[in-house]
Structures are given as C-alpha cells and as structure tokens.
Motif scaffolding. Structure first.
Motif, PDB file in Angstrom:
ATOM      1  N   GLU A 101      19.848  24.866 -11.981  1.00  0.00           N
ATOM      2  CA  GLU A 101      19.440  24.248 -13.241  1.00  0.00           C
ATOM      3  C   GLU A 101      19.111  22.772 -13.020  1.00  0.00           C
ATOM      4  OE1 GLU A 101      18.988  25.413 -16.480  1.00  0.00           O
ATOM      5  OE2 GLU A 101      18.246  23.381 -16.660  1.00  0.00           O
ATOM      6  N   LEU A 102      17.909  22.362 -13.414  1.00  0.00           N
ATOM      7  CA  LEU A 102      17.434  20.996 -13.147  1.00  0.00           C
ATOM      8  C   LEU A 102      17.437  20.082 -14.375  1.00  0.00           C
ATOM      9  CD1 LEU A 102      14.411  21.576 -10.755  1.00  0.00           C
ATOM     10  CD2 LEU A 102      16.569  20.485 -10.208  1.00  0.00           C
ATOM     11  N   THR A 103      17.556  20.616 -15.560  1.00  0.00           N
ATOM     12  CA  THR A 103      17.408  19.787 -16.759  1.00  0.00           C
ATOM     13  C   THR A 103      18.482  18.706 -16.845  1.00  0.00           C
ATOM     14  OG1 THR A 103      16.445  21.651 -17.945  1.00  0.00           O
ATOM     15  CG2 THR A 103      17.287  19.830 -19.271  1.00  0.00           C
ATOM     16  N   LEU A 104      19.733  19.084 -16.621  1.00  0.00           N
ATOM     17  CA  LEU A 104      20.806  18.107 -16.733  1.00  0.00           C
ATOM     18  C   LEU A 104      20.669  17.002 -15.697  1.00  0.00           C
ATOM     19  CD1 LEU A 104      23.397  17.237 -18.130  1.00  0.00           C
ATOM     20  CD2 LEU A 104      24.690  18.730 -16.593  1.00  0.00           C
ATOM     21  N   VAL A 105      20.088  17.339 -14.534  1.00  0.00           N
ATOM     22  CA  VAL A 105      19.903  16.330 -13.490  1.00  0.00           C
ATOM     23  C   VAL A 105      19.011  15.195 -13.990  1.00  0.00           C
ATOM     24  CG1 VAL A 105      18.851  15.902 -11.233  1.00  0.00           C
ATOM     25  CG2 VAL A 105      20.293  17.896 -11.572  1.00  0.00           C
ATOM     26  N   GLN A 106      17.985  15.534 -14.746  1.00  0.00           N
ATOM     27  CA  GLN A 106      17.076  14.504 -15.237  1.00  0.00           C
ATOM     28  C   GLN A 106      17.807  13.511 -16.152  1.00  0.00           C
ATOM     29  OE1 GLN A 106      13.394  16.376 -16.800  1.00  0.00           O
ATOM     30  NE2 GLN A 106      14.211  18.264 -15.932  1.00  0.00           N
ATOM     31  N   PHE A 107      18.593  14.045 -17.087  1.00  0.00           N
ATOM     32  CA  PHE A 107      19.343  13.190 -18.001  1.00  0.00           C
ATOM     33  C   PHE A 107      20.389  12.369 -17.249  1.00  0.00           C
ATOM     34  CE2 PHE A 107      17.476  16.186 -20.887  1.00  0.00           C
ATOM     35  CZ  PHE A 107      17.358  15.526 -22.099  1.00  0.00           C
ATOM     36  N   ALA A 108      21.023  12.988 -16.263  1.00  0.00           N
ATOM     37  CA  ALA A 108      22.080  12.296 -15.526  1.00  0.00           C
ATOM     38  C   ALA A 108      21.520  11.151 -14.692  1.00  0.00           C
ATOM     39  CB  ALA A 108      22.833  13.288 -14.635  1.00  0.00           C
ATOM     40  N   LEU A 109      20.422  11.394 -13.974  1.00  0.00           N
ATOM     41  CA  LEU A 109      19.824  10.333 -13.154  1.00  0.00           C
ATOM     42  C   LEU A 109      19.285   9.203 -14.027  1.00  0.00           C
ATOM     43  CD1 LEU A 109      17.963  12.410 -10.418  1.00  0.00           C
ATOM     44  CD2 LEU A 109      19.978  10.964 -10.118  1.00  0.00           C
ATOM     45  N   TYR A 110      18.697   9.555 -15.157  1.00  0.00           N
ATOM     46  CA  TYR A 110      18.251   8.510 -16.083  1.00  0.00           C
ATOM     47  C   TYR A 110      19.432   7.659 -16.545  1.00  0.00           C
ATOM     48  CZ  TYR A 110      16.727   6.370 -20.446  1.00  0.00           C
ATOM     49  OH  TYR A 110      16.462   5.471 -21.439  1.00  0.00           O
ATOM     50  N   SER A 111      20.542   8.309 -16.875  1.00  0.00           N
ATOM     51  CA  SER A 111      21.708   7.584 -17.382  1.00  0.00           C
ATOM     52  C   SER A 111      22.291   6.663 -16.320  1.00  0.00           C
ATOM     53  CB  SER A 111      22.768   8.580 -17.868  1.00  0.00           C
ATOM     54  OG  SER A 111      22.257   9.373 -18.928  1.00  0.00           O
ATOM     55  N   VAL A 112      22.349   7.133 -15.072  1.00  0.00           N
ATOM     56  CA  VAL A 112      22.857   6.276 -14.002  1.00  0.00           C
ATOM     57  C   VAL A 112      21.974   5.045 -13.836  1.00  0.00           C
ATOM     58  CG1 VAL A 112      23.266   6.120 -11.513  1.00  0.00           C
ATOM     59  CG2 VAL A 112      24.024   8.138 -12.768  1.00  0.00           C
ATOM     60  N   GLY A 113      20.647   5.247 -13.825  1.00  0.00           N
ATOM     61  CA  GLY A 113      19.739   4.108 -13.690  1.00  0.00           C
ATOM     62  C   GLY A 113      19.800   3.171 -14.866  1.00  0.00           C
ATOM     63  N   ARG A 114      19.955   3.727 -16.081  1.00  0.00           N
ATOM     64  CA  ARG A 114      19.945   2.909 -17.296  1.00  0.00           C
ATOM     65  C   ARG A 114      21.207   2.073 -17.428  1.00  0.00           C
ATOM     66  NH1 ARG A 114      17.750   3.426 -22.569  1.00  0.00           N
ATOM     67  NH2 ARG A 114      18.196   1.478 -23.634  1.00  0.00           N
ATOM     68  N   PHE A 115      22.354   2.685 -17.138  1.00  0.00           N
ATOM     69  CA  PHE A 115      23.619   2.031 -17.451  1.00  0.00           C
ATOM     70  C   PHE A 115      24.395   1.537 -16.233  1.00  0.00           C
ATOM     71  CE2 PHE A 115      22.872   5.262 -20.832  1.00  0.00           C
ATOM     72  CZ  PHE A 115      22.525   4.365 -21.820  1.00  0.00           C
ATOM     73  N   ARG A 116      23.872   1.787 -15.027  1.00  0.00           N
ATOM     74  CA  ARG A 116      24.524   1.255 -13.827  1.00  0.00           C
ATOM     75  C   ARG A 116      23.574   0.461 -12.949  1.00  0.00           C
ATOM     76  NH1 ARG A 116      27.977   1.873 -16.557  1.00  0.00           N
ATOM     77  NH2 ARG A 116      29.969   2.952 -16.283  1.00  0.00           N
ATOM     78  N   GLY A 117      22.295   0.420 -13.278  1.00  0.00           N
ATOM     79  CA  GLY A 117      21.376  -0.452 -12.580  1.00  0.00           C
ATOM     80  C   GLY A 117      20.681   0.189 -11.393  1.00  0.00           C
ATOM     81  N   ARG A 118      19.845  -0.625 -10.730  1.00  0.00           N
ATOM     82  CA  ARG A 118      18.960  -0.130  -9.671  1.00  0.00           C
ATOM     83  C   ARG A 118      19.715   0.382  -8.458  1.00  0.00           C
ATOM     84  NH1 ARG A 118      14.799  -4.411  -7.413  1.00  0.00           N
ATOM     85  NH2 ARG A 118      16.792  -5.356  -6.805  1.00  0.00           N
ATOM     86  N   ARG A 119      20.731  -0.363  -7.998  1.00  0.00           N
ATOM     87  CA  ARG A 119      21.435   0.043  -6.789  1.00  0.00           C
ATOM     88  C   ARG A 119      22.105   1.401  -6.974  1.00  0.00           C
ATOM     89  NH1 ARG A 119      25.242  -4.398  -4.179  1.00  0.00           N
ATOM     90  NH2 ARG A 119      23.176  -5.381  -4.182  1.00  0.00           N
ATOM     91  N   ALA A 120      22.759   1.591  -8.092  1.00  0.00           N
ATOM     92  CA  ALA A 120      23.402   2.878  -8.354  1.00  0.00           C
ATOM     93  C   ALA A 120      22.360   3.983  -8.485  1.00  0.00           C
ATOM     94  CB  ALA A 120      24.247   2.789  -9.616  1.00  0.00           C
ATOM     95  N   ALA A 121      21.202   3.682  -9.071  1.00  0.00           N
ATOM     96  CA  ALA A 121      20.151   4.689  -9.231  1.00  0.00           C
ATOM     97  C   ALA A 121      19.609   5.141  -7.886  1.00  0.00           C
ATOM     98  CB  ALA A 121      19.026   4.138 -10.099  1.00  0.00           C
ATOM     99  N   VAL A 122      19.421   4.196  -6.969  1.00  0.00           N
ATOM    100  CA  VAL A 122      18.934   4.544  -5.628  1.00  0.00           C
ATOM    101  C   VAL A 122      19.949   5.432  -4.914  1.00  0.00           C
ATOM    102  CG1 VAL A 122      18.359   3.621  -3.351  1.00  0.00           C
ATOM    103  CG2 VAL A 122      17.488   2.505  -5.410  1.00  0.00           C
ATOM    104  N   LEU A 123      21.209   5.067  -5.001  1.00  0.00           N
ATOM    105  CA  LEU A 123      22.257   5.866  -4.366  1.00  0.00           C
ATOM    106  C   LEU A 123      22.316   7.273  -4.964  1.00  0.00           C
ATOM    107  CD1 LEU A 123      24.689   6.042  -2.451  1.00  0.00           C
ATOM    108  CD2 LEU A 123      26.112   5.131  -4.306  1.00  0.00           C
ATOM    109  N   ALA A 124      22.259   7.363  -6.310  1.00  0.00           N
ATOM    110  CA  ALA A 124      22.325   8.671  -6.968  1.00  0.00           C
ATOM    111  C   ALA A 124      21.112   9.525  -6.622  1.00  0.00           C
ATOM    112  CB  ALA A 124      22.425   8.473  -8.477  1.00  0.00           C
ATOM    113  N   THR A 125      19.930   8.917  -6.569  1.00  0.00           N
ATOM    114  CA  THR A 125      18.718   9.674  -6.247  1.00  0.00           C
ATOM    115  C   THR A 125      18.761  10.196  -4.816  1.00  0.00           C
ATOM    116  OG1 THR A 125      17.465   8.299  -7.795  1.00  0.00           O
ATOM    117  CG2 THR A 125      16.206   9.589  -6.216  1.00  0.00           C
ATOM    118  N   ALA A 126      19.188   9.340  -3.896  1.00  0.00           N
ATOM    119  CA  ALA A 126      19.296   9.778  -2.497  1.00  0.00           C
ATOM    120  C   ALA A 126      20.282  10.931  -2.358  1.00  0.00           C
ATOM    121  CB  ALA A 126      19.714   8.603  -1.615  1.00  0.00           C
ATOM    122  N   GLY A 127      21.402  10.838  -3.048  1.00  0.00           N
ATOM    123  CA  GLY A 127      22.380  11.919  -3.000  1.00  0.00           C
ATOM    124  C   GLY A 127      21.820  13.202  -3.591  1.00  0.00           C
ATOM    125  N   TYR A 128      21.102  13.077  -4.680  1.00  0.00           N
ATOM    126  CA  TYR A 128      20.511  14.254  -5.319  1.00  0.00           C
ATOM    127  C   TYR A 128      19.475  14.912  -4.415  1.00  0.00           C
ATOM    128  CZ  TYR A 128      16.758  16.429  -8.050  1.00  0.00           C
ATOM    129  OH  TYR A 128      15.759  17.255  -8.493  1.00  0.00           O
TER     130      TYR A 128
END
Length: 387
Positions: A101-128
């Motif tokens: 299931e991919l839908t929740l991933v989209q909301f989760a990655l957006y939330s990490v980038g929105r509320f934790r900033g660029r560095r956390a978003a890069v880390l989360a995207t790489a992990g994903y």
C-alpha cells in the motif's frame, strides 16, 4: 492502494503555523490545525478504502472488515503527524511491505518534510526508497520481477520523492511566513518604543520647563520666608521641587535625542508639505484648542502627521480633511480621505507600526484611537482629555 494502481494524493494545509509545526511538545493541537489533521487522516483512509476488495483478496489473512480496521488504524497515525510524523512513516513502511500500500507513504513523507524540515525529509526518502527496493526484490512478489522493478522505478520512487519535495517546500513557505510575521511584530514594537521615547522627551521638555520655574520660585520664597514661621515649609517645598526635577531628568528620557515634537504651530507646515507631495489638506482648527498644553499639542501633531503619511501612501492625489475640535472636556481629531477606486476592501494601513505609534501616543494621554473604512473613505478618529 497497491503499487500498480497508486494515485498520488497530497494533503494541502490551508493555514498551518510553522512554529507550531516544528514544536515537539506533547500538547494536542486544537482549532484549524487539528481539523486539518482529521481531514488528512480521513482523506488518506478514503483513498486506501478504494482498494479494500483487492487487499482482502491479495492477503488471505485479511477479510473485508479486518482490512478496513487495519487501514483505519494506519490512517489514524496522521492525527499526530505534527508532533510525531515518524509514527505515520513507520506505519507506512509496514503497509508497504505487508499490503503493498503506497497511499499512506505519500502522506507520511509529506508530513516529515513539512514538520521536520529538509534534513529529515532527505533521510526519510532515502530510507523509503531503499526499503521499497528491498520489498520489490523479495521473491514471491505478486508480479514478475521485471514488472515489479519497472513499477519501482517509474512509480514508487517518484511518488516518494515528490511527496517529500512538496512537504519541504511547504515547510520553507511556513518559515518565510513566520519570519515575515516576526518582522512585522518587531516593527510594531519598535514603533511603540520610539513613540514612548518621544512622549518621554516631550514630557521632559514641557513639564521640565514648568518644574524649573517651580523650583526657582520656591527657592526665592524660601529665602524670603527664612526666619519666619513659614520658612521651614518653603524650604521643604523648594527641596521637593528640586528632587522632582532631578527624577524627571533621570527617569523619563535621555537627553541628546531629536528636538521636541512640534505643536499646533507646526500643522500649517505639515499641511503645506503634504500638498507639495500630492495630497492637499483641508484643515479646520477649533480656536479653543490653542489653549492645550504643549504635551497635548504634540500629540495632535503626531496623529495628523501619521495620518497624512498614510494618505500619501494609499490615496495619493486625494484631498485630506483634518478637523481638530474641542468637545466639552474632550479633544477630537478626525482625519479622513477618499480612497481610489480598485483599492482592496481592507483598511489601507501599511504594516500597522504607524497606527500603533499613534495609538501609543493617544493612549498616553488617556484617550482612544480608531481607524476604519467607511464607504469609499478612510477615517482616523482620536479623542483624549483636553486637560
């Protein structure tokens, strides 16, 4: 929804505050932010619910009701996406590996980038991306390996990267809005502080002059009354006047700043200057106001000055009407000007700092100030006691 039929869906917050988004405090957010989180969770659940039949058929451990309960629990993690976006992220990875299931991933990655900033978003995207590659490479994937890797490269990776980029962009936008709000607040505070300093300087200049005369006269009376029954009283009066003058010098203002604010005599020059700038002035001055104290005359001057400045900014070329009149024990200042066609419906005040300084000056006199738009005109009214 499954990878082969995923549809990108991104939650767009209407008015989320950047400062609140970055806080990690455990307080539960209320108001618009909470409503946005509920809508995000419901939207995610609705998108995932479109594939309930497919999920139940593809995973023998889930029937229809159980699949709905699992998806609802996953979507519920978005309710805490501001203070704990990693919970939704971890749940999204679990759904990816278990239910594809991919839908929740989209909301989760957006939330990490929105509320934790660029560095956390890069880390989360790489992990994903790494996790998804491992999942798509596991034997037993519902589709042939070639097809799954093709879906990974063309769908899974772009979805995750795009969601993170949008989240980071929203985070930067929030930061800019926060900085602008703080800059505007700082400008208002600075204007108020400058006005307080100006008021203090005027108090020093006008009241200090009277205290000086009081000190001199009381000392003369003290000398004349020396040796009489009233000598001691006059000596105490002179000493009190000296101490009051000294306290005024030390507490009210620091000398050496600009000269005192002009009074009613400076209004004519102010109106002439406004006319040269393209905003002619019609001024009505009640003869009774000439008896005002210098401090109140300075307040009148500052209010009219700021109003003419605003008129020059927002109604250039229009005639400004200024009325200063005595109404019983109150002094009333009204400044109005027509507004050009096409001006927005809101009151035309630049950043609020000028209005704040006027309100501070009038408030120090025990009065009130209102700035309103009435029809096609903008009017500022200030009232304060005459004495």
């Amino acid at each position: 929804m499954p990878a082969k039929s995923a549809v990108p869906a991104f939650h767009r917050a209407a008015a989320a505050a950047a400062a609140a988004g970055r806080r990690t405090a455990g307080a539960w957010y209320a108001g618009p932010q909470r409503a946005q989180d509920v809508l995000a969770a419901l939207g995610c659940l609705a998108l995932m619910a479109l594939d309930l039949p497919g999920l139940a058929a593809a995973d023998n451990s889930l029937n229809g009701p159980l699949a709905a309960a699992v998806l609802a629990a996953g979507a519920a993690t978005l309710l805490v996406r501001r203070r704990a976006p990693w919970i939704a992220y971890a749940t999204a990875l679990l759904f990816l590996g278990w239910l594809h299931e991919l839908t929740l991933v989209q909301f989760a990655l957006y939330s990490v980038g929105r509320f934790r900033g660029r560095r956390a978003a890069v880390l989360a995207t790489a992990g994903y991306v790494a996790y998804a590659l491992a999942v798509f490479s596991v034997p037993g994937w519902p589709e042939p390996r070639a097809q799954s890797l093709s879906a990974y490269a063309s769908l899974v990776v772009p979805i995750g990267v795009l969601a993170s980029v949008v989240g980071v962009a929203a985070s930067r936008h929030d930061l800019v809005r926060e900085l602008e709000a703080r800059r505007a607040e700082a400008a208002v505070l600075q204007a108020v502080q400058e006005e307080r300093t100006s008021v203090g300087r005027d108090v020093h200049d006008f009241v200090g002059r009277e205290l000086t005369l009081l000190t001199v006269r009381s000392e003369v009376l003290s000398l004349r009354a020396r040796g009489t029954a009233y000598g001691k009283d006059f000596a105490e009066l002179a000493d009190t006047a000296r101490r009051a003058h000294l306290a005024l010098n030390e507490i009210i203002v620091q000398r050496g700043g600009p000269s005192a604010t002009p009074g009613l005599d400076g209004l004519a020059a102010l109106a002439e200057e406004s006319g040269r700038a393209g905003s002619p002035v019609r001024m009505e001055l009640d003869p009774q106001v000439h008896g005002l104290s210098p401090l109140r005359q300075a307040a009148v001057y500052r209010v009219v000055q700021e109003c003419l400045t605003n008129a020059a900014k927002h109604a250039r070329g229009e005639t400004v009407d200024v009325r200063i009149e005595a109404d019983g024990g109150q002094l009333r200042i009204s400044v109005s000007n027509p507004l050009p066609a096409g001006l927005p419906a809101r009151a035309p005040v630049s950043a609020g700092s000028g209005t704040a300084s006027m309100a501070e000056r009038v408030g120090s006199m025990g009065g009130t100030l209102t700035a309103t738009r009435t029809g096609d005109a903008y009017e500022v009214v200030a009232t304060f006691p005459r004495g």
